[in-house]
Design an enzyme around this catalytic site. Sequence first.
Site, PDB file in Angstrom:
ATOM      1  N   GLY A  47       0.755  -1.144   0.018  1.00  0.00           N
ATOM      2  CA  GLY A  47       0.063   0.128  -0.052  1.00  0.00           C
ATOM      3  C   GLY A  47       0.872   1.374   0.076  1.00  0.00           C
ATOM      4  CB  VAL A  48       0.757   4.123  -1.891  1.00  0.00           C
ATOM      5  CG1 VAL A  48       1.645   5.703  -1.815  1.00  0.00           C
ATOM      6  CG2 VAL A  48       1.654   3.201  -2.736  1.00  0.00           C
ATOM      7  CE  LYS A  52      -2.254   1.234   5.169  1.00  0.00           C
ATOM      8  NZ  LYS A  52      -2.295   0.775   6.652  1.00  0.00           N
ATOM      9  CG  ASP A 112       2.975  -5.173  12.721  1.00  0.00           C
ATOM     10  OD1 ASP A 112       3.826  -5.533  13.289  1.00  0.00           O
ATOM     11  OD2 ASP A 112       2.794  -4.594  11.634  1.00  0.00           O
TER      12      ASP A 112
END
Length: 434
Positions: A100-101, A117, A246
């Site tokens: 992703g960016v 996103k 995470d």
Amino acid sequence: MPTFNKEKEEVMEICNGKKRRKVSGGVRDCRRSVVGKMRRAAGKVLRSLLVEDNNHHTESMEEDDDYFCVSFLRNGRMKPGSAVSPRYNLVREVGRGSYGVVYEAVSRKTGATVAVKRLQCDAPENVELALAEFWALTSLENRHQNVVQLEECVLQRSGLAQKMSHGNKRSKQYLRLVETSLKGERILGYPEGPCYLWFVMEFCEGGDLNQYILSRRPDPQTNCSFMRQLTSAVAFLHKNNIVHRDLKPDNILISQKSGTPVLKVADFGLSKVCAGLKRNISEEHPATGAAGRGSNQNNINNINKYWLSSACGSDFYMAPEVWEGHYTAKADIFALGIIIWAMLERITFIDAESKRELLGTYIRQGTEIVPVGEALLENPKMVLHIPQRARSSMSEDVKKLLQDMLAVNPQDRPDAFQLESTKGPLCFPALFTT
């Protein structure tokens, strides 16, 4: 012996394959297969997308090199001959991952700066990560100041866009994504028309926790504030039956809109919404008072009994039991302990791939460095030397707190509610001895 940089922050660089591991800060099983490349250049984005309302289809618009814009239509209809105003204009790329960016963008309606996103759903692994983030953020009924806020999510494919809603069974595109994730195989077809999920979220102009901490002088008050904010965020997630899985400085963003730094836990691609635990405890106990606190405790106790089996996360923040693939929400507490320890003592390593200096605690074994969780798995009787620095001014209260959070046995760790509670160890005003 550890080496120190000019600011006396502990740094270990791993490179050229000479050490035991290649320190990449990357994640394990859940993400190691997520290596899909973005098929378009960073600046090549859609000029305008028209949104359908689950039943109505609209026409695609032309492409442009400079901006991504999403236009929402009232009732899913567009009047003939009317011009569609773009909703969001991309300003610049601010981050890029394996699937992703993230862009800084501006809302055309309000002028507010937001983060957009883009996640490409071109493989089952990518779809699974994208849906995990979507489900986690949309399952939150209330907002929390220390959890990044999702404003809206848009599903785009072949020039058409659709505003996403959780559990929307009328949307064929949404159901196809879910089926792709469940079956583990691509069923969307039409490779010439890639599928994307666009998340519109609040923008955090202060960067991540690494950048903020390492660009400033040590400040006990900031450390104390960040500890409280982090524990409050994790408690909120656990009360809502979400295990982040995470937690790391990269995924903790900083907002400075209020004039003081506010932490925002972000990136829920590996998160797990523990289904079947949620119940209407507000009817059993009032929201305030002893009974209300008891209901929160019961909710967290439930999530701490929900066993997970996917060994995922980022190496330097993973609890011992995660390496074995059998763990509960207490794994988030271990990761939080690693982050707080590294933040207080400014323990860092150099990422081999990005060459960035990152906050993270580890164990030295000769010329090698090993993640704390992995080292404890290999030697459960190992005693952690907290603090690391002989001249550290860390208080006994905080030292004991970190020892408890990093306990080998998850049952010996405090839960998120205990950390957040005003009667917990974080209520002590002095982080350091005087």
